[in-house]
Scaffold this active site. Structure first.
Site: not given
Lengths: 235, 268
Positions: A46-48, A105
């Site tokens: 997940t990009e966070n 990320s």
């Protein structure tokens, strides 16, 4: 009117593209639903800032929560406020999970190591993708990580409805909506078909149950090439 | 060594009209909600806000005093964010969305957006003192409008300026008195890059430990980047139990809103 595949079936078909040892990122829309069908041997990013996390807690299942309000309290007890995905949905931990900051990320997202399953507004016959906005005059296009995910993936799979609600084709010769990333899409999975983007053009590989190649073509602006082994969608 | 701990009011008194402020904002996780409230209370105006997601408020958050970016709107002249607007939540957020759109249409609020990767690269450039970056993302898209393009070794890039905010507001899991920070889970997000890129960095934490108590191998943000440390009161609204209350309220509202929607679908 013939029935199209449900969003869940589209997500299930898209998840089937993920193989043991793959890393993937699931975008907003139908791709989010893929989470339920991703095998344990595939790690989700997940990009966070998390990779390889466990199942989502069912906050998103409003229907279920509406019927069983006591589940809300239960969810609150199991929820860890520091574990949530890019859509602010709580997830559970899993062995081998890692956390990182956004520099790491997005370097990861652009490393061509992740398979990216994205939604889509339009895909062109060359594999150009429009995902962030319907209009050039949009005062605030919602780009988020979509351009990075489309540009930097190992493989880009678009999971979307085949047409807009009014049956306007979303698979087109040239994009009429703003470009997000050019020539990035590898595979298109819709509620009517599975289509591969090849140097020769769009190759129709699978059609939804009860649908014919001609019917799919009639709802597609770009010309489809029929695969020699064209078959019904395999789930 | 000078003790960096102070109150939120003392820390926020560094903010002047016209300053640029950077925060991590991603739902409730890792967002410096306590300092944001102090920022609202200080009344500084004409601010530029750098944030990951600018979702115009959720009124449930406002009622109990959590981070609410709509509440901050009157103090902002510009928002720089890769994800702006709450169209996805239109059914529950119509009112906040209208306040936000109204300000944009009247020209009172300037909007700057890009891809999330570019946004983060620009912070890195700011932290490194670079003059900017050439990014491969956004070629031939809305992102390249008005920007220099350059071909390097046959690949096209778009120039992007660095971000160097006047103030960075950071949320960490734990700090020692020197300002060394550790994070927890996905609340790390852009907090470390905000701390590195900002001219003045203010941190909020529930837990401050004595110097030497943090495992140096686990420190993500070294104390040199931290100017002020603010301890959040244990019973603060942003504590876990209070956050759970809010989430329950939000879920209940969404259930109500969806029931209302299905009983009375919008005409489109």
């Amino acid at each position: 009117m013939k029935e199209r595949m449900s969003e869940e079936l589209v997500a299930m078909r898209a998840a089937k593209e993920l193989k043991d040892g793959d890393y993937c990122n699931l975008g907003i829309g139908i791709p989010q639903l893929c989470a339920s069908f991703v095998p344990e041997t595939v790690k989700v990013q997940t990009e966070n800032g998390a990779l390889g996390y466990g199942p989502l807690l069912s906050f998103a299942d409003m229907e279920k929560l509406a019927q069983q309000p006591e589940l809300i309290d239960e969810l609150m007890e199991t929820r860890d406020p520091d574990l949530s995905d890019a859509g602010a949905r709580a997830f559970s931990p899993a062995p081998g999970m890692s956390f990182f900051d956004l520099l790491t990320s997005f370097a990861m997202i652009r490393s061509h190591r992740l398979t990216s399953i994205l939604g889509g507004l339009q895909v062109s016959e060359k594999g150009d993708l429009a995902i962030h906005s319907t209009s050039d005059r949009d005062p605030y296009p919602q780009i988020g990580g979509s351009m990075d995910l489309a540009w930097g993936a190992k493989r880009v799979i678009v999971a979307m409805t085949h047409t807009a609600k009014d049956d306007t084709p979303k698979i087109v010769k040239r994009l009429s909506m703003p470009l997000s990333a050019s020539q990035c899409v590898d595979l298109i999975i819709t509620d009517l078909a599975v289509i591969e983007v090849t140097p020769e053009g769009l190759l129709l590989k699978e059609v939804a149950p009860d649908w014919t190649a001609e019917e799919v073509q009639s709802l597609t602006e770009a010309t489809l090439i029929l695969a020699d082994d064209l078959k019904e969608v395999e789930l | 060594m000078k003790d960096k701990t102070c109150t939120a009011e003392e820390a926020i008194s560094e903010v002047r009209d016209g300053y640029s402020i950077a925060i991590n904002s991603w739902g409730l996780t890792g967002t410096p909600a306590y300092l944001l409230r102090a920022l609202r209370a200080c009344g500084a105006k004409d601010l530029t806000l750098y944030c990951n997601n600018f979702i115009p408020g959720i009124s449930a958050l406002e009622e109990i005093g959590l981070a609410n970016l709509t509440g901050l709107l009157p103090q902002l002249k510009k928002v720089v964010s890769p994800f702006i607007g709450g169209r996805a939540f239109r059914n529950v957020l119509a009112e906040e969305e209208d306040i936000f759109e109204g300000r944009v249409q009247k020209g009172e609020l300037e909007i700057e957006t890009s891809s999330h990767g570019i946004y983060i690269e620009r912070f890195l450039a700011g932290a490194m003192g670079s003059g900017g970056i050439y990014s491969p993302i956004g070629v031939d898209t809305v992102i390249e409008e008005g920007k220099e393009k350059r071909t390097i070794d046959g690949i096209e890039y778009v120039f992007q300026k660095p971000i160097r905010p006047d103030i960075g507001l950071v949320k960490a899991h734990r700090a020692d008195r020197m300002g060394n920070l550790v994070y927890r889970g996905t609340s790390r997000a852009s907090n470390p890059v905000v701390a590195m890129a900002s001219k003045i960095t203010i941190v909020e934490v529930f837990d401050i430990v004595e110097t030497g108590e943090l495992d140096p191998e686990m420190v993500v943000t070294p104390g040199i980047y931290v100017d002020r440390i603010v301890r959040i009161p244990e019973d603060d609204i942003s504590s876990e139990s209070k956050t759970n209350e809010v989430l329950k309220m939000i879920i209940k509202r969404r259930i109500e809103a969806e029931a209302a929607m299905s009983a009375n679908p919008p005409q489109s």
